[in-house]
Design a protein around this motif. Structure first.
Motif, mmCIF file in Angstrom:
data_model
loop_
_atom_site.group_PDB
_atom_site.id
_atom_site.type_symbol
_atom_site.label_atom_id
_atom_site.label_comp_id
_atom_site.label_asym_id
_atom_site.label_seq_id
_atom_site.Cartn_x
_atom_site.Cartn_y
_atom_site.Cartn_z
ATOM 1 N N PHE A 37 0.596 4.034 12.569
ATOM 2 C CA PHE A 37 -0.553 3.487 11.841
ATOM 3 C C PHE A 37 -0.198 2.122 11.262
ATOM 4 O O PHE A 37 -0.979 1.168 11.370
ATOM 5 C CB PHE A 37 -0.963 4.464 10.736
ATOM 6 N N LYS A 38 0.988 2.023 10.687
ATOM 7 C CA LYS A 38 1.454 0.747 10.131
ATOM 8 C C LYS A 38 1.501 -0.320 11.223
ATOM 9 O O LYS A 38 1.042 -1.449 11.030
ATOM 10 C CB LYS A 38 2.834 0.921 9.498
ATOM 11 N N THR A 39 2.019 0.039 12.384
ATOM 12 C CA THR A 39 2.091 -0.895 13.510
ATOM 13 C C THR A 39 0.698 -1.283 13.988
ATOM 14 O O THR A 39 0.427 -2.460 14.254
ATOM 15 C CB THR A 39 2.896 -0.273 14.667
ATOM 16 N N ALA A 40 -0.209 -0.307 14.062
ATOM 17 C CA ALA A 40 -1.582 -0.580 14.504
ATOM 18 C C ALA A 40 -2.294 -1.526 13.545
ATOM 19 O O ALA A 40 -3.051 -2.396 13.984
ATOM 20 C CB ALA A 40 -2.352 0.731 14.647
ATOM 21 N N LEU A 41 -2.040 -1.384 12.249
ATOM 22 C CA LEU A 41 -2.636 -2.303 11.283
ATOM 23 C C LEU A 41 -2.125 -3.718 11.498
ATOM 24 O O LEU A 41 -2.892 -4.682 11.441
ATOM 25 C CB LEU A 41 -2.336 -1.851 9.849
ATOM 26 N N ALA A 42 -0.838 -3.839 11.796
ATOM 27 C CA ALA A 42 -0.256 -5.158 12.072
ATOM 28 C C ALA A 42 -0.883 -5.766 13.326
ATOM 29 O O ALA A 42 -1.178 -6.969 13.366
ATOM 30 C CB ALA A 42 1.260 -5.054 12.212
ATOM 31 N N VAL A 43 -1.110 -4.954 14.348
ATOM 32 C CA VAL A 43 -1.748 -5.431 15.582
ATOM 33 C C VAL A 43 -3.162 -5.925 15.280
ATOM 34 O O VAL A 43 -3.634 -6.900 15.875
ATOM 35 C CB VAL A 43 -1.761 -4.314 16.658
ATOM 36 N N GLU A 44 -3.829 -5.280 14.319
ATOM 37 C CA GLU A 44 -5.182 -5.702 13.915
ATOM 38 C C GLU A 44 -5.147 -6.939 13.019
ATOM 39 O O GLU A 44 -6.185 -7.434 12.594
ATOM 40 C CB GLU A 44 -5.899 -4.559 13.184
ATOM 41 N N GLY A 45 -3.950 -7.410 12.699
ATOM 42 C CA GLY A 45 -3.811 -8.613 11.885
ATOM 43 C C GLY A 45 -3.710 -8.358 10.396
ATOM 44 O O GLY A 45 -3.819 -9.286 9.598
ATOM 45 N N ILE A 59 -8.180 2.563 15.719
ATOM 46 C CA ILE A 59 -7.945 1.889 14.446
ATOM 47 C C ILE A 59 -9.053 0.882 14.141
ATOM 48 O O ILE A 59 -9.515 0.788 13.005
ATOM 49 C CB ILE A 59 -6.559 1.206 14.424
ATOM 50 N N SER A 60 -9.509 0.152 15.143
ATOM 51 C CA SER A 60 -10.591 -0.808 14.876
ATOM 52 C C SER A 60 -11.881 -0.078 14.494
ATOM 53 O O SER A 60 -12.623 -0.543 13.622
ATOM 54 C CB SER A 60 -10.811 -1.758 16.055
ATOM 55 N N SER A 61 -12.147 1.067 15.106
ATOM 56 C CA SER A 61 -13.312 1.877 14.719
ATOM 57 C C SER A 61 -13.168 2.364 13.282
ATOM 58 O O SER A 61 -14.113 2.311 12.492
ATOM 59 C CB SER A 61 -13.475 3.080 15.644
#
Length: 112
Positions: free
Chosen positions: A50-58, A6-8
């Motif tokens: 994906f929604k959760t990963a975006l939240a983890v990315e802030g 996700i960060s990539s």
């Protein structure tokens, strides 16, 4: 910190503009991610992950007229072009009876 998928994706496909009220709605954001995965031959995660990963990315969405919007974000790069080209209908059945002359007059030049 390790680099995640996700960060990539965010680094390659998203531009952050604090001075705009525009943003990406969740469906567009996820569609962009799917295009990035297809182009990079990566296996996409489900939309809930994906929604959760975006939240983890802030990244937190705001609600706007019942839609989740990630404000200040825009699409860039090859995945953005792929997403737009594959999600906007070019021709519809209802347009088949329009004379070619009218279609040419309404055509908009490409910015790509």
């Amino acid at each position: 910190m390790t680099d995640t998928q996700i960060s990539s994706f965010l680094r390659e496909c998203v531009v952050f503009e604090d001075d705009t009220e525009k943003g990406l709605d969740f469906d567009t954001f996820y569609g962009l991610y799917i295009s990035w995965c297809v182009l990079g031959r990566k296996i996409p995660i489900p939309d809930s992950a994906f929604k959760t990963a975006l939240a983890v990315e802030g990244l937190k969405p705001i609600k706007d007229k019942g839609r989740r919007i990630y404000p200040g974000m825009g699409m860039v790069g090859p995945a953005a072009r792929d997403y737009v080209m594959n999600s906007v209908p070019i021709w519809t059945e209802t347009a088949t009876d329009i004379p070619v002359v009218e279609i040419r007059q309404e055509a908009v030049p490409s910015i790509a």
